[in-house]
Design an enzyme around this catalytic site. Structure first.
Site, PDB file in Angstrom:
ATOM      1  N   GLY A 239     130.737  62.808 -41.569  1.00 34.13           N
ATOM      2  CA  GLY A 239     131.848  63.712 -41.286  1.00 34.13           C
ATOM      3  C   GLY A 239     133.232  63.174 -41.530  1.00 34.13           C
ATOM      4  O   GLY A 239     134.181  63.961 -41.622  1.00 34.13           O
ATOM      5  N   GLU A 273     125.924  58.311 -40.766  1.00 37.23           N
ATOM      6  CA  GLU A 273     125.461  59.011 -41.968  1.00 37.23           C
ATOM      7  C   GLU A 273     126.636  59.416 -42.861  1.00 37.23           C
ATOM      8  O   GLU A 273     126.819  60.597 -43.168  1.00 37.23           O
ATOM      9  CB  GLU A 273     124.683  60.278 -41.574  1.00 37.23           C
ATOM     10  CG  GLU A 273     123.436  60.043 -40.744  1.00 37.23           C
ATOM     11  CD  GLU A 273     122.809  61.340 -40.231  1.00 37.23           C
ATOM     12  OE1 GLU A 273     123.415  62.431 -40.393  1.00 37.23           O
ATOM     13  OE2 GLU A 273     121.725  61.264 -39.661  1.00 37.23           O
ATOM     14  N   PRO A 274     127.436  58.468 -43.292  1.00 33.71           N
ATOM     15  CA  PRO A 274     128.580  58.864 -44.114  1.00 33.71           C
ATOM     16  C   PRO A 274     128.148  59.294 -45.515  1.00 33.71           C
ATOM     17  O   PRO A 274     127.219  58.725 -46.078  1.00 33.71           O
ATOM     18  CB  PRO A 274     129.410  57.577 -44.183  1.00 33.71           C
ATOM     19  CG  PRO A 274     128.408  56.481 -44.045  1.00 33.71           C
ATOM     20  CD  PRO A 274     127.318  57.019 -43.149  1.00 33.71           C
ATOM     21  N   GLY A 275     128.786  60.299 -46.025  1.00 33.59           N
ATOM     22  CA  GLY A 275     128.552  60.736 -47.402  1.00 33.59           C
ATOM     23  C   GLY A 275     129.865  60.695 -48.157  1.00 33.59           C
ATOM     24  O   GLY A 275     130.178  59.755 -48.880  1.00 33.59           O
ATOM     25  N   CYS A 343     132.423  83.811 -65.696  1.00 31.73           N
ATOM     26  CA  CYS A 343     132.795  85.214 -65.529  1.00 31.73           C
ATOM     27  C   CYS A 343     132.937  85.575 -64.059  1.00 31.73           C
ATOM     28  O   CYS A 343     132.180  86.403 -63.535  1.00 31.73           O
ATOM     29  CB  CYS A 343     131.745  86.106 -66.169  1.00 31.73           C
ATOM     30  SG  CYS A 343     131.574  85.766 -67.901  1.00 31.73           S
ATOM     31  N   GLU A 344     133.840  84.938 -63.385  1.00 30.46           N
ATOM     32  CA  GLU A 344     134.119  85.209 -61.970  1.00 30.46           C
ATOM     33  C   GLU A 344     135.592  84.900 -61.755  1.00 30.46           C
ATOM     34  O   GLU A 344     136.064  83.836 -62.161  1.00 30.46           O
ATOM     35  CB  GLU A 344     133.329  84.254 -61.049  1.00 30.46           C
ATOM     36  CG  GLU A 344     131.850  84.265 -61.232  1.00 30.46           C
ATOM     37  CD  GLU A 344     131.112  85.103 -60.216  1.00 30.46           C
ATOM     38  OE1 GLU A 344     131.729  85.512 -59.201  1.00 30.46           O
ATOM     39  OE2 GLU A 344     129.924  85.353 -60.438  1.00 30.46           O
ATOM     40  N   TYR A 372     129.887  65.954 -53.257  1.00 27.04           N
ATOM     41  CA  TYR A 372     129.673  67.410 -53.287  1.00 27.04           C
ATOM     42  C   TYR A 372     130.241  68.032 -54.556  1.00 27.04           C
ATOM     43  O   TYR A 372     130.716  69.168 -54.548  1.00 27.04           O
ATOM     44  CB  TYR A 372     130.251  68.065 -52.022  1.00 27.04           C
ATOM     45  CG  TYR A 372     129.736  67.421 -50.762  1.00 27.04           C
ATOM     46  CD1 TYR A 372     128.409  67.586 -50.388  1.00 27.04           C
ATOM     47  CD2 TYR A 372     130.553  66.620 -49.967  1.00 27.04           C
ATOM     48  CE1 TYR A 372     127.917  66.965 -49.242  1.00 27.04           C
ATOM     49  CE2 TYR A 372     130.067  66.001 -48.825  1.00 27.04           C
ATOM     50  CZ  TYR A 372     128.749  66.179 -48.470  1.00 27.04           C
ATOM     51  OH  TYR A 372     128.259  65.564 -47.344  1.00 27.04           O
TER      52      TYR A 372
END
Ligand code: LLP
Length: 413
Positions: A239, A273-275, A343-344, A372
C-alpha cells in the site's frame, strides 16, 4: 545518479538513451531500471532491519518473470493473488514456503493447489473460505497454513477504486467478527491459523491508516493469545504510495518508524507485501507520436502509439503520470491532451499537459509506469502487448518480447 536522467537533452535510463532503446526494440515499449528496483528493495528491507520481517513482493504490481526473478534475487519472497501468480512465482524460483496467497474469490482449483503446495500462508478472506480450506485439507489428511485477512474498517484515503479497508469493501473478515470466527475455527483438523493479515489499500500517502491497520492486527493478535490461540506472523500488506506528481510521500524509513513500535509489542514475525513502492518508479513507457490534431481553444491532441491498452491507470483511476519528450526540442509550448489510438474517448494518458509542441515521430516518455502498467495491459482493438526491457549493468535485455498477431490468434480456432 537518478534512474531517469536527462543528459544533453535526452532521457536516459541508467545511462542508456531511451531513444536508442526505442529504435532497437520499437514502441510502445516498457523500460525498467534494475538499479531502481534494487535500491527501493534495500530501502524497505533496511528500514525494517532489526525486527524479524520478510518482504513478500506483490507480484500483481509487475510479474514479468525477469522482474520477479530480480526481486527474488534480492531476498524477497512473494505475494501471489491468483493461481496464475502462484505458478509465475514458482517459475521465477520462489519456493512454496516463500509464497503467501491472497485474494478475494479463490476457486476450489486454486485452493487445492495452494494446499498441496504447502504455501507459507493462504490469506483467507471469509469464514466460508476458511471452511472450504479446512474441508479440502482435512480430506487430504493435511493441515493448511491460514492467515485471516481482517477488514479493519479504515479509510486509506487513497482513490476509492484502490481502497480496500472499509467495511463497505469486499475484502476480508470484519474486524468485529474476526476473534469469534477464529475461536470457532479452533480445533479444525485441516487448519492452522498462523497469521493475521490486512491490506487497506494502495497508493497510500499518509501513514496514519497504515499505522492504525497494524494496530488493529496487534490488538486482535493479543486477544487471540488471551483466548489461547497463538499465531506466527502479522502480515500488514502493501500500500505504500509513490510520488507521481512530485508531491512529498512517506519514505520507507518513516513507514517503518510508524508501524514498527506497534508491531514490536506483539513479537510476531512481520510480513510486508509491497508492490508499487518497489517497482513503480523503475518503469517508463515510451511511445511515439503518430498524429497531431488541433482542438478548440488552441489545444492539441497528441496521438501516440500507446494508450489504455498499454497503461490503464489514467483511465481507471484518473491517475497522473508525468509525460515528457524523450529528446528535448526547442519549440514553443502547447497545451496538449496526450491520447492513445483506441476507439474510446477515455483513452487519454495525460490531459492539459504543457509540452514543447510535439511533432509526428517524436518519442514521449510516460513515467512511473513500472507498477500496474504492463500487468494491466490488454489486447483491446487487437493490439499486441508491448515489449518490456530491463536495463541492468549498462545492458538492456528483453524480458518480454512484443506480442505478434500470431500470438494474438494462437488460442483461436
Ligand atoms: N497485498 C494485497 C493483498 C493487495 O491487494 C495489494 C494490491 C498489494 C499487497 C500491493 O499493494 P501496493 O504495495 O502495490 O500498493 N491497479 C491499481 C492498484 C491495485 C492494488 C491492488 N492490490 C493501480 O494501478 O493503482
Amino acid at each position: 545518479m537518478p534512474t531517469f536522467e536527462r543528459l544533453e537533452g535526452a532521457v536516459h535510463c541508467d545511462g542508456l538513451p531511451l531513444a536508442e532503446l526505442a529504435e532497437r526494440f520499437g514502441t510502445p515499449l516498457y523500460v525498467y531500471s534494475a538499479e531502481s528496483i534494487i535500491t527501493r528493495y534495500r530501502e524497505v528491507d533496511d528500514a525494517f532491519r532489526g525486527y524479524p520481517h520478510r518482504l513478500h513482493y506483490a507480484l500483481k504490481a509487475n510479474s514479468t518473470l525477469g522482474i520477479a526473478r530480480l526481486v527474488r534475487s534480492l531476498g524477497a519472497a512473494a505475494d501471489a493473488n491468483s493461481g496464475g501468480e502462484i505458478d509465475v512465482a514458482l517459475r521465477a524460483g520462489f519456493t512454496p514456503p516463500e509464497i503467501v496467497f491472497t485474494g478475494v474469490g479463490k476457486t476450489a482449483t486454486e485452493l487445492h493447489r495452494a494446499i498441496d503446495l504447502g504455501l507459507r500462508s493462504i490469506n483467507a478472506e471469509s469464514e466460508g473460505e476458511i471452511e472450504r480450506i479446512d474441508a479440502i485439507a482435512a480430506a487430504r489428511g493435511t493441515t493448511a497454513r491460514v492467515a485471516v485477512r481482517v477488514n479493519p474498517d479504515i479509510d486509506a484515503r487513497s482513490h476509492p477504486h484502490i481502497s480496500t479497508g472499509l467495511k463497505t469493501n469486499k475484502f476480508g473478515v470484519a474486524i468485529s467478527d474476526a476473534r469469534e470466527m477464529c475461536l470457532r475455527m479452533r480445533g479444525r483438523r485441516g487448519l492452522r491459523i498462523v497469521g493475521l493479515h490486512s491490506h487497506v489499500g494502495s497508493q497510500i500517502t499518509q501513514l496514519e491508516p497504515l499505522r492504525r491497520a497494524a494496530e488493529a492486527l496487534v490488538t486482535l493478535a493479543r486477544e487471540l493469545k488471551d483466548a489461547g490461540i497463538t499465531i506466527e506472523h502479522l502480515d500488514i500488506g502493501g500500500g505504500l504510495g509513490i510520488s507521481y506528481e512530485g508531491q512529498p510521500v512517506p519514505t520507507a524509513a518513516e513507514y517503518a518508524n510508524s508501524v514498527l513500535p506497534i508491531v514490536r509489542e506483539s513479537g510476531l514475525d512481520l510480513i510486508l507485501e509491497p508492490g508499487r513502492f518497489l517497482v513503480g518508479q523503475a518503469g517508463v513507457l515510451v511511445a511515439r507520436v503518430v498524429d497531431i490534431k488541433p482542438q478548440a481553444g488552441g489545444k492539441l491532441f497528441v496521438i501516440v502509439d500507446a494508450g489504455m491498452t498499454e497503461l490503464m491507470r489514467p483511465m481507471l483511476y484518473g491517475a497522473y503520470h508525468r509525460i515528457e519528450h524523450v529528446q528535448s526540442v526547442s519549440r514553443p509550448d502547447a497545451i496538449c491532451d496526450v491520447v492513445g489510438p483506441i476507439c474510446e474517448t477515455t483513452d487519454t494518458l495525460g490531459k492539459d499537459r504543457r509540452l514543447a509542441q510535439p511533432e509526428v515521430g517524436d518519442l514521449m516518455a510516460v513515467f512511473d509506469a513500472g507498477a500496474y502498467g504492463a500487468v494491466m495491459a490488454s489486447n483491446y482493438n487487437r493490439r499486441p502487448m508491448p515489449a518490456e526491457v530491463l536495463v541492468q549493468n549498462g545492458e538492456a535485455t528483453v524480458i518480454r518480447r512484443r506480442q505478434t498477431i500470431d500470438d494474438l490468434v494462437a488460442l483461436e480456432s
